[in-house]
Design a protein around this motif. Structure first.
Motif, PDB file in Angstrom:
ATOM      1  N   ASP A   7       0.820  -1.111   0.031  1.00 29.46           N
ATOM      2  CA  ASP A   7       0.082   0.219   0.003  1.00 29.46           C
ATOM      3  C   ASP A   7       0.801   1.264   0.200  1.00 29.46           C
ATOM      4  O   ASP A   7       0.647   2.325  -0.762  1.00 29.46           O
ATOM      5  N   TYR A   8       1.931   1.300   0.691  1.00 30.70           N
ATOM      6  CA  TYR A   8       2.713   2.226   0.911  1.00 30.70           C
ATOM      7  C   TYR A   8       3.529   2.638  -0.473  1.00 30.70           C
ATOM      8  O   TYR A   8       3.578   3.919  -0.825  1.00 30.70           O
ATOM      9  N   GLN A   9       3.938   1.504  -1.012  1.00 30.80           N
ATOM     10  CA  GLN A   9       4.647   1.771  -2.379  1.00 30.80           C
ATOM     11  C   GLN A   9       3.754   2.239  -3.318  1.00 30.80           C
ATOM     12  O   GLN A   9       4.224   3.262  -4.167  1.00 30.80           O
ATOM     13  N   HIS A  10       2.429   1.706  -3.337  1.00 29.14           N
ATOM     14  CA  HIS A  10       1.604   2.232  -4.390  1.00 29.14           C
ATOM     15  C   HIS A  10       1.207   3.606  -4.178  1.00 29.14           C
ATOM     16  O   HIS A  10       1.054   4.353  -5.034  1.00 29.14           O
ATOM     17  N   ALA A  11       0.972   4.137  -2.961  1.00 29.33           N
ATOM     18  CA  ALA A  11       0.566   5.383  -2.680  1.00 29.33           C
ATOM     19  C   ALA A  11       1.649   6.458  -2.941  1.00 29.33           C
ATOM     20  O   ALA A  11       1.431   7.458  -3.306  1.00 29.33           O
ATOM     21  N   VAL A  12       3.059   5.832  -2.747  1.00 30.30           N
ATOM     22  CA  VAL A  12       4.029   6.912  -3.299  1.00 30.30           C
ATOM     23  C   VAL A  12       4.064   6.745  -4.653  1.00 30.30           C
ATOM     24  O   VAL A  12       4.431   8.027  -5.224  1.00 30.30           O
ATOM     25  N   ARG A  13       3.875   5.732  -5.365  1.00 30.50           N
ATOM     26  CA  ARG A  13       3.857   6.098  -6.910  1.00 30.50           C
ATOM     27  C   ARG A  13       2.629   7.149  -7.365  1.00 30.50           C
ATOM     28  O   ARG A  13       3.074   7.865  -8.260  1.00 30.50           O
ATOM     29  N   LEU A  14       1.541   6.988  -6.562  1.00 33.08           N
ATOM     30  CA  LEU A  14       0.458   7.839  -7.112  1.00 33.08           C
ATOM     31  C   LEU A  14       0.791   9.224  -6.800  1.00 33.08           C
ATOM     32  O   LEU A  14       0.566  10.182  -7.437  1.00 33.08           O
ATOM     33  N   ARG A  15       1.217   9.463  -5.377  1.00 29.33           N
ATOM     34  CA  ARG A  15       1.684  10.778  -5.061  1.00 29.33           C
ATOM     35  C   ARG A  15       2.878  11.330  -5.935  1.00 29.33           C
ATOM     36  O   ARG A  15       3.009  12.673  -6.460  1.00 29.33           O
ATOM     37  N   ARG A  16       3.731  10.580  -6.336  1.00 35.43           N
ATOM     38  CA  ARG A  16       4.740  10.970  -7.398  1.00 35.43           C
ATOM     39  C   ARG A  16       4.507  11.438  -8.743  1.00 35.43           C
ATOM     40  O   ARG A  16       4.847  12.180  -9.480  1.00 35.43           O
ATOM     41  N   ALA A  17       3.174  10.768  -9.120  1.00 35.75           N
ATOM     42  CA  ALA A  17       2.671  11.179 -10.249  1.00 35.75           C
ATOM     43  C   ALA A  17       1.718  12.182 -10.345  1.00 35.75           C
ATOM     44  O   ALA A  17       1.148  12.655 -11.320  1.00 35.75           O
ATOM     45  N   GLY A  18       1.496  12.936  -9.006  1.00 38.08           N
ATOM     46  CA  GLY A  18       0.982  14.049  -8.826  1.00 38.08           C
ATOM     47  C   GLY A  18      -0.433  14.110  -8.457  1.00 38.08           C
ATOM     48  O   GLY A  18      -1.624  14.965  -8.725  1.00 38.08           O
ATOM     49  N   ASN A  19      -0.958  12.824  -7.710  1.00 39.42           N
ATOM     50  CA  ASN A  19      -2.022  12.825  -7.229  1.00 39.42           C
ATOM     51  C   ASN A  19      -2.091  13.345  -5.991  1.00 39.42           C
ATOM     52  O   ASN A  19      -1.248  13.382  -5.133  1.00 39.42           O
ATOM     53  N   SER A  20      -3.361  13.962  -5.532  1.00 43.25           N
ATOM     54  CA  SER A  20      -3.684  14.672  -4.320  1.00 43.25           C
ATOM     55  C   SER A  20      -3.842  13.678  -3.258  1.00 43.25           C
ATOM     56  O   SER A  20      -4.061  12.475  -3.359  1.00 43.25           O
ATOM     57  N   THR A  34      -2.479   9.502   7.775  1.00 45.22           N
ATOM     58  CA  THR A  34      -1.401   8.696   7.239  1.00 45.22           C
ATOM     59  C   THR A  34      -0.632   9.087   6.314  1.00 45.22           C
ATOM     60  O   THR A  34       0.574   8.824   6.231  1.00 45.22           O
ATOM     61  N   GLN A  35      -1.143   9.501   5.036  1.00 47.51           N
ATOM     62  CA  GLN A  35      -0.534  10.018   3.830  1.00 47.51           C
ATOM     63  C   GLN A  35       0.575  11.318   4.279  1.00 47.51           C
ATOM     64  O   GLN A  35       1.754  11.264   3.981  1.00 47.51           O
ATOM     65  N   SER A  36      -0.085  12.002   5.197  1.00 50.01           N
ATOM     66  CA  SER A  36       0.924  13.109   5.459  1.00 50.01           C
ATOM     67  C   SER A  36       2.100  12.600   6.290  1.00 50.01           C
ATOM     68  O   SER A  36       3.385  13.215   6.281  1.00 50.01           O
ATOM     69  N   SER A  37       1.829  11.414   6.931  1.00 48.43           N
ATOM     70  CA  SER A  37       3.291  10.834   7.530  1.00 48.43           C
ATOM     71  C   SER A  37       3.990  10.234   6.506  1.00 48.43           C
ATOM     72  O   SER A  37       5.379  10.412   6.682  1.00 48.43           O
ATOM     73  N   TRP A  38       3.585   9.518   5.706  1.00 49.30           N
ATOM     74  CA  TRP A  38       4.245   8.898   4.830  1.00 49.30           C
ATOM     75  C   TRP A  38       5.105   9.753   3.839  1.00 49.30           C
ATOM     76  O   TRP A  38       6.032   9.484   3.421  1.00 49.30           O
ATOM     77  N   PHE A  39       4.542  10.790   3.316  1.00 50.27           N
ATOM     78  CA  PHE A  39       4.904  11.835   2.283  1.00 50.27           C
ATOM     79  C   PHE A  39       5.519  13.050   2.836  1.00 50.27           C
ATOM     80  O   PHE A  39       6.152  14.037   1.963  1.00 50.27           O
ATOM     81  N   LYS A  40       5.811  13.258   4.112  1.00 51.23           N
ATOM     82  CA  LYS A  40       6.418  14.412   4.649  1.00 51.23           C
ATOM     83  C   LYS A  40       7.775  14.692   4.288  1.00 51.23           C
ATOM     84  O   LYS A  40       8.184  15.919   4.048  1.00 51.23           O
ATOM     85  N   ASN A  41       8.609  13.639   3.908  1.00 48.35           N
ATOM     86  CA  ASN A  41       9.930  13.845   3.462  1.00 48.35           C
ATOM     87  C   ASN A  41       9.896  13.483   1.931  1.00 48.35           C
ATOM     88  O   ASN A  41      11.149  13.373   1.450  1.00 48.35           O
ATOM     89  N   LEU A  42       8.910  13.173   1.295  1.00 49.22           N
ATOM     90  CA  LEU A  42       9.209  12.767  -0.172  1.00 49.22           C
ATOM     91  C   LEU A  42       9.324  13.972  -0.984  1.00 49.22           C
ATOM     92  O   LEU A  42       8.426  14.908  -1.001  1.00 49.22           O
ATOM     93  N   LEU A  44       8.836  15.210  -4.802  1.00 47.35           N
ATOM     94  CA  LEU A  44       8.240  14.810  -6.073  1.00 47.35           C
ATOM     95  C   LEU A  44       9.343  15.353  -7.268  1.00 47.35           C
ATOM     96  O   LEU A  44       9.577  16.405  -7.453  1.00 47.35           O
ATOM     97  N   PRO A  45       9.032  14.495  -8.224  1.00 48.70           N
ATOM     98  CA  PRO A  45       9.589  14.911  -9.551  1.00 48.70           C
ATOM     99  C   PRO A  45       9.009  16.064 -10.299  1.00 48.70           C
ATOM    100  O   PRO A  45       7.943  16.340  -9.728  1.00 48.70           O
ATOM    101  N   PRO A  46       9.604  16.562 -11.160  1.00 47.50           N
ATOM    102  CA  PRO A  46       9.048  17.731 -11.710  1.00 47.50           C
ATOM    103  C   PRO A  46       7.595  17.569 -12.328  1.00 47.50           C
ATOM    104  O   PRO A  46       6.802  18.521 -12.082  1.00 47.50           O
ATOM    105  N   TYR A  47       7.527  16.580 -12.936  1.00 48.62           N
ATOM    106  CA  TYR A  47       6.169  16.398 -13.510  1.00 48.62           C
ATOM    107  C   TYR A  47       5.080  16.275 -12.472  1.00 48.62           C
ATOM    108  O   TYR A  47       4.118  16.968 -12.508  1.00 48.62           O
ATOM    109  N   GLY A  48       5.459  15.452 -11.422  1.00 50.50           N
ATOM    110  CA  GLY A  48       4.342  15.616 -10.275  1.00 50.50           C
ATOM    111  C   GLY A  48       3.978  16.881  -9.674  1.00 50.50           C
ATOM    112  O   GLY A  48       2.932  17.073  -9.423  1.00 50.50           O
ATOM    113  N   ARG A  49       5.040  17.564  -9.638  1.00 51.85           N
ATOM    114  CA  ARG A  49       4.857  18.800  -8.968  1.00 51.85           C
ATOM    115  C   ARG A  49       4.093  19.752  -9.863  1.00 51.85           C
ATOM    116  O   ARG A  49       3.147  20.511  -9.523  1.00 51.85           O
ATOM    117  N   ARG A  50       4.343  19.757 -11.068  1.00 52.19           N
ATOM    118  CA  ARG A  50       3.694  20.458 -12.230  1.00 52.19           C
ATOM    119  C   ARG A  50       2.099  20.136 -12.374  1.00 52.19           C
ATOM    120  O   ARG A  50       1.312  20.875 -12.135  1.00 52.19           O
TER     121      ARG A  50
END
Length: 230
Positions: A7-20, A34-42, A44-50
């Protein structure tokens, strides 16, 4: 534990792809906390940020449109309420005018007379709202039979305002001769000089009518209103 890791790995992929957070929660059922805890140091690549910036911009635009629509809806609702209750009033007869005038004086008229304010009772009504002043003058004329020639006015304005402009303004509004109107420049003691200087652009007018008998007529009306409403 392995499932949670997936779940964590899949969530990270979605987040890096630009999902809210909301999109990930909808897709996977993972709480935003939970997401906030998982992604606080993540990072994002330029595409995801855009993609996220575009979604945030679209979200703000949608919110602005929603707010505009809601504001318009509220304005229409307010006007409907106002016009409905305006229609309730219809015509004002002499008794209505008597009660209105007495109530206005009860709220805005001088009722205390002593060594400081003057011991001899007289009518003195003060306000800055021209419509309210005109209505009170109508009460004086129609109910107490006091003519405009018997009325005098004192206009109090801030020192930065024009005496001539204020005098002309109130003369045109209330129809009292300029010879019976005087302008005084003074700072309000109640405001301590802190009130904005343009708050009352034409000042406050005090309508004065000499006459003990007329004053006590109004006093009797006020007492009648109080007695009838108790």
């Amino acid at each position: 534990m392995a499932l949670r890791n997936l779940d964590y790995q899949h969530a990270v992929r979605l987040r890096r792809a630009g999902n809210s957070y909301g999109e990930i929660r909808s897709a996977m059922g993972i709480p935003k906390s939970t997401q906030s805890s998982w992604f606080k140091n993540l990072k994002l690549p330029p595409y995801g940020r855009r993609v996220l910036r575009e979604k945030q911009g679209n979200g703000l635009k949608a919110l602005a449109v929603c707010n505009q629509q809601r504001t318009h809806q509220i304005k229409c609702e307010n006007e409907k309420i106002r016009s409905t209750f305006e229609a309730y009033v219809k015509n004002i007869n002499e008794r209505d005018l008597m009660l209105i005038g007495a109530s206005l004086y009860w709220a805005e008229g001088q009722k205390t007379f002593n060594a400081t304010c003057g011991q001899y009772p007289f009518i003195r009504f003060s306000n800055s709202d021209p419509q309210m002043v005109v209505l009170f003058l109508k009460f004086l004329e129609k109910i107490l039979k006091i003519s405009r020639e018997q009325m005098k006015g004192e206009i109090y304005i801030q020192p930065n305002l024009s005496s001539d402009h204020s005098l002309t303004y109130w003369h045109d509004i209330i129809g009292i001769s300029k010879d019976n109107l005087k302008v005084y420049k003074a700072l309000s003691r109640a405001s301590g000089g802190k009130r904005p200087k343009n708050l009352l652009p034409y000042g406050t007018i005090h309508i004065r009518v000499r006459g003990r008998i007329e004053y006590f007529k109004i006093k009797g009306m006020i007492d009648g209103v109080m007695k009838a409403s108790s």
